[in-house]
Design a protein around this motif. Sequence first.
Motif, PDB file in Angstrom:
ATOM      1  N   GLN A 269       0.828  -1.192   0.000  1.00 30.43           N
ATOM      2  CA  GLN A 269       0.000   0.000   0.000  1.00 30.43           C
ATOM      3  C   GLN A 269       0.868   1.250   0.000  1.00 30.43           C
ATOM      4  OE1 GLN A 269      -2.521  -1.629   3.385  1.00 30.43           O
ATOM      5  NE2 GLN A 269      -4.020  -0.431   2.245  1.00 30.43           N
ATOM      6  N   ALA A 270       0.572   2.153  -0.920  1.00 28.44           N
ATOM      7  CA  ALA A 270       1.314   3.400  -1.008  1.00 28.44           C
ATOM      8  C   ALA A 270       0.868   4.347   0.096  1.00 28.44           C
ATOM      9  CB  ALA A 270       1.084   4.040  -2.375  1.00 28.44           C
ATOM     10  N   PRO A 271       1.766   5.183   0.612  1.00 28.76           N
ATOM     11  CA  PRO A 271       1.361   6.181   1.606  1.00 28.76           C
ATOM     12  C   PRO A 271       0.302   7.110   1.029  1.00 28.76           C
ATOM     13  CG  PRO A 271       3.762   6.013   1.464  1.00 28.76           C
ATOM     14  CD  PRO A 271       3.211   5.224   0.316  1.00 28.76           C
ATOM     15  N   ILE A 272      -0.615   7.546   1.875  1.00 27.14           N
ATOM     16  CA  ILE A 272      -1.663   8.478   1.461  1.00 27.14           C
ATOM     17  C   ILE A 272      -1.315   9.851   2.005  1.00 27.14           C
ATOM     18  CG2 ILE A 272      -4.110   9.047   1.647  1.00 27.14           C
ATOM     19  CD1 ILE A 272      -4.682   6.056   1.789  1.00 27.14           C
TER      20      ILE A 272
ATOM     21  N   ASP B 235     -17.785   9.298  -3.023  1.00 24.66           N
ATOM     22  CA  ASP B 235     -16.572  10.126  -2.963  1.00 24.66           C
ATOM     23  C   ASP B 235     -16.425  10.854  -1.631  1.00 24.66           C
ATOM     24  OD1 ASP B 235     -15.894   9.380  -5.529  1.00 24.66           O
ATOM     25  OD2 ASP B 235     -16.864  11.122  -6.463  1.00 24.66           O
ATOM     26  N   ILE B 236     -17.131  10.404  -0.615  1.00 25.89           N
ATOM     27  CA  ILE B 236     -17.113  11.072   0.690  1.00 25.89           C
ATOM     28  C   ILE B 236     -16.497  10.132   1.724  1.00 25.89           C
ATOM     29  CG2 ILE B 236     -18.522  12.061   2.533  1.00 25.89           C
ATOM     30  CD1 ILE B 236     -20.611  12.702   0.317  1.00 25.89           C
ATOM     31  N   VAL B 237     -15.536  10.655   2.480  1.00 27.75           N
ATOM     32  CA  VAL B 237     -14.860   9.897   3.535  1.00 27.75           C
ATOM     33  C   VAL B 237     -15.189  10.524   4.884  1.00 27.75           C
ATOM     34  CG1 VAL B 237     -12.627   9.179   4.479  1.00 27.75           C
ATOM     35  CG2 VAL B 237     -12.966   9.252   1.995  1.00 27.75           C
ATOM     36  N   HIS B 238     -15.511   9.680   5.858  1.00 30.64           N
ATOM     37  CA  HIS B 238     -15.652  10.103   7.253  1.00 30.64           C
ATOM     38  C   HIS B 238     -14.556   9.398   8.044  1.00 30.64           C
ATOM     39  CE1 HIS B 238     -19.888  11.784   7.068  1.00 30.64           C
ATOM     40  NE2 HIS B 238     -19.826  11.110   5.933  1.00 30.64           N
TER      41      HIS B 238
ATOM     42  N   LEU C  52     -14.186  13.965  10.765  1.00 28.09           N
ATOM     43  CA  LEU C  52     -13.961  14.895   9.666  1.00 28.09           C
ATOM     44  C   LEU C  52     -14.566  14.293   8.404  1.00 28.09           C
ATOM     45  CD1 LEU C  52     -12.711  17.532   8.619  1.00 28.09           C
ATOM     46  CD2 LEU C  52     -10.589  16.261   8.188  1.00 28.09           C
ATOM     47  N   ARG C  53     -15.463  15.040   7.774  1.00 28.50           N
ATOM     48  CA  ARG C  53     -16.084  14.618   6.515  1.00 28.50           C
ATOM     49  C   ARG C  53     -15.306  15.253   5.366  1.00 28.50           C
ATOM     50  NH1 ARG C  53     -20.079  16.548   2.822  1.00 28.50           N
ATOM     51  NH2 ARG C  53     -21.471  14.896   2.046  1.00 28.50           N
ATOM     52  N   ILE C  54     -14.802  14.418   4.469  1.00 26.57           N
ATOM     53  CA  ILE C  54     -13.954  14.873   3.366  1.00 26.57           C
ATOM     54  C   ILE C  54     -14.632  14.486   2.059  1.00 26.57           C
ATOM     55  CG2 ILE C  54     -11.661  14.724   2.311  1.00 26.57           C
ATOM     56  CD1 ILE C  54     -10.891  13.540   5.259  1.00 26.57           C
ATOM     57  N   ASP C  55     -15.020  15.462   1.286  1.00 26.99           N
ATOM     58  CA  ASP C  55     -15.724  15.243   0.017  1.00 26.99           C
ATOM     59  C   ASP C  55     -14.744  15.527  -1.120  1.00 26.99           C
ATOM     60  OD1 ASP C  55     -17.417  15.053  -2.134  1.00 26.99           O
ATOM     61  OD2 ASP C  55     -18.950  16.404  -1.342  1.00 26.99           O
ATOM     62  N   ASP C  56     -14.051  14.493  -1.553  1.00 27.25           N
ATOM     63  CA  ASP C  56     -13.018  14.650  -2.571  1.00 27.25           C
ATOM     64  C   ASP C  56     -12.794  13.305  -3.239  1.00 27.25           C
ATOM     65  OD1 ASP C  56     -10.608  16.519  -3.557  1.00 27.25           O
ATOM     66  OD2 ASP C  56      -9.821  14.492  -3.195  1.00 27.25           O
ATOM     67  N   ALA C  57     -12.960  13.245  -4.557  1.00 28.83           N
ATOM     68  CA  ALA C  57     -12.908  11.971  -5.273  1.00 28.83           C
ATOM     69  C   ALA C  57     -11.530  11.323  -5.186  1.00 28.83           C
ATOM     70  CB  ALA C  57     -13.312  12.176  -6.733  1.00 28.83           C
ATOM     71  N   ALA C  58     -10.462  12.115  -5.317  1.00 28.49           N
ATOM     72  CA  ALA C  58      -9.116  11.542  -5.285  1.00 28.49           C
ATOM     73  C   ALA C  58      -8.786  10.985  -3.907  1.00 28.49           C
ATOM     74  CB  ALA C  58      -8.091  12.597  -5.693  1.00 28.49           C
ATOM     75  N   PHE C  59      -9.169  11.710  -2.865  1.00 28.41           N
ATOM     76  CA  PHE C  59      -8.902  11.228  -1.510  1.00 28.41           C
ATOM     77  C   PHE C  59      -9.715   9.965  -1.232  1.00 28.41           C
ATOM     78  CE2 PHE C  59      -9.442  11.207   3.125  1.00 28.41           C
ATOM     79  CZ  PHE C  59      -8.110  11.240   3.513  1.00 28.41           C
ATOM     80  N   ALA C  60     -10.976   9.951  -1.647  1.00 29.06           N
ATOM     81  CA  ALA C  60     -11.816   8.767  -1.437  1.00 29.06           C
ATOM     82  C   ALA C  60     -11.244   7.555  -2.163  1.00 29.06           C
ATOM     83  CB  ALA C  60     -13.241   9.045  -1.899  1.00 29.06           C
ATOM     84  N   ALA C  61     -10.740   7.762  -3.372  1.00 31.55           N
ATOM     85  CA  ALA C  61     -10.155   6.643  -4.122  1.00 31.55           C
ATOM     86  C   ALA C  61      -8.928   6.098  -3.411  1.00 31.55           C
ATOM     87  CB  ALA C  61      -9.800   7.099  -5.532  1.00 31.55           C
ATOM     88  N   ALA C  62      -8.098   6.995  -2.863  1.00 32.53           N
ATOM     89  CA  ALA C  62      -6.905   6.553  -2.140  1.00 32.53           C
ATOM     90  C   ALA C  62      -7.284   5.795  -0.874  1.00 32.53           C
ATOM     91  CB  ALA C  62      -6.025   7.756  -1.802  1.00 32.53           C
TER      92      ALA C  62
END
Length: 384
Positions: free
Chosen positions: A5-8, A298-301, A320-330
């Motif tokens: 797994q690559a670092p995020i 695409d939303i991460v909690h 923390l709610r993060i609405d970002d497609a790239a972050f959700a994919a990672a």
Amino acid sequence: MSAAQAPIDLQVAGNRLRLLAGGVERFDALIGMIEAATSSIRLLFYMFTEDDAGRLVLDSLIRAAARGVDVRVLLDEFGSGAIRPAFLDPLSEAGGHHCIFHPKIGRRYLIRNHQKMIVVDDRAAIIGGANINEHYLTDIGPQHWRDIWLAVDGPAVPELGDYFDALERWVRGPRPLIRKLRRIIARHSRGSGPLAWRFSGPMRKHNPWPVQIVKDILGARRLDIVAAYFSPSRAMLRRIGGVVERGGSARLVTAAKSDNNATIAAARYTYNRLLKRGVRVFEYQPAKFHTKLYIADDIVHIGSANFDFRSIYLNLEVMLRIDDAAFAAAIRSFVDGEVADSLEITPEIHARRATGWRRLKWAVSHFLVTSMDYTVTRRMNFVD
């Protein structure tokens, strides 16, 4: 984090977000933040133990206070109740401050301050599920925990500091009334967009994080729930299953190992309903499991909240709610790695496990963990 797994480490809305999935990685990041502090440190944890890791963190806080940094520590009495009263005295002697979230007789007795956070200089923060304890801050040994923190650097951090200040004033106040606590939770769970803080607590209704996660689940086509403690209501189980029923997919990753077997049994009580609706269920194998992470499209909690009665309805939690497609994919790729280290509980495996005696123990466990404190259920052995 496994080698595959690559670092995020990504930028979202001007904030640097780094996933800290290793225990040593978490310890190094925490000490590094404290040692780099120049003006203020706000630290709030459910569990801060008087072991080697706790003493090293305390020593770092003492050094910060001695060089003039405004150090403030807030701990939960139940989670940190094993430390001696004198343990924190050197911090006070160096100029730091500490206070304890005390339960009271009545409704407040049931509340736990389950949050984990540190805010440094209003520029950098850490949130997540891991406590300050040697088993959370290492990656080896039979007692170590698999968990995560998220390091946040950027303009979202001062809002978390403001919340800490309001909560500390409430704890120190002469009359820490529940209604005042509810106002703090509601007032600081504000904003929308790519990053939004969501807190939860003993709210009668409109509990900010539970309301938000329900909305996100109801609209999701792809759902990942990574929850060490999983014992939601039947209504919540229906919502999770509804993702699959409307043509989407849903996965649950939960614990096969814990220090509280009643919570494992309580989760297994829910599997039948999930599996019937097409939800895939996994139990993490390599270590005791303590992660709290939720992805809806695409939303991460990410934060301190489990997916159980206490975190959803009673405990103080920070997410923390993060609405970002790239972050959700990672993050979803990270979850794929956790799934690879898990046993999939198929309907066949669950049916073989579900003897009459075990079903009874699962049902009793589910009742107890939704009605009693974990300090009680931890003493019970409901898994075999």
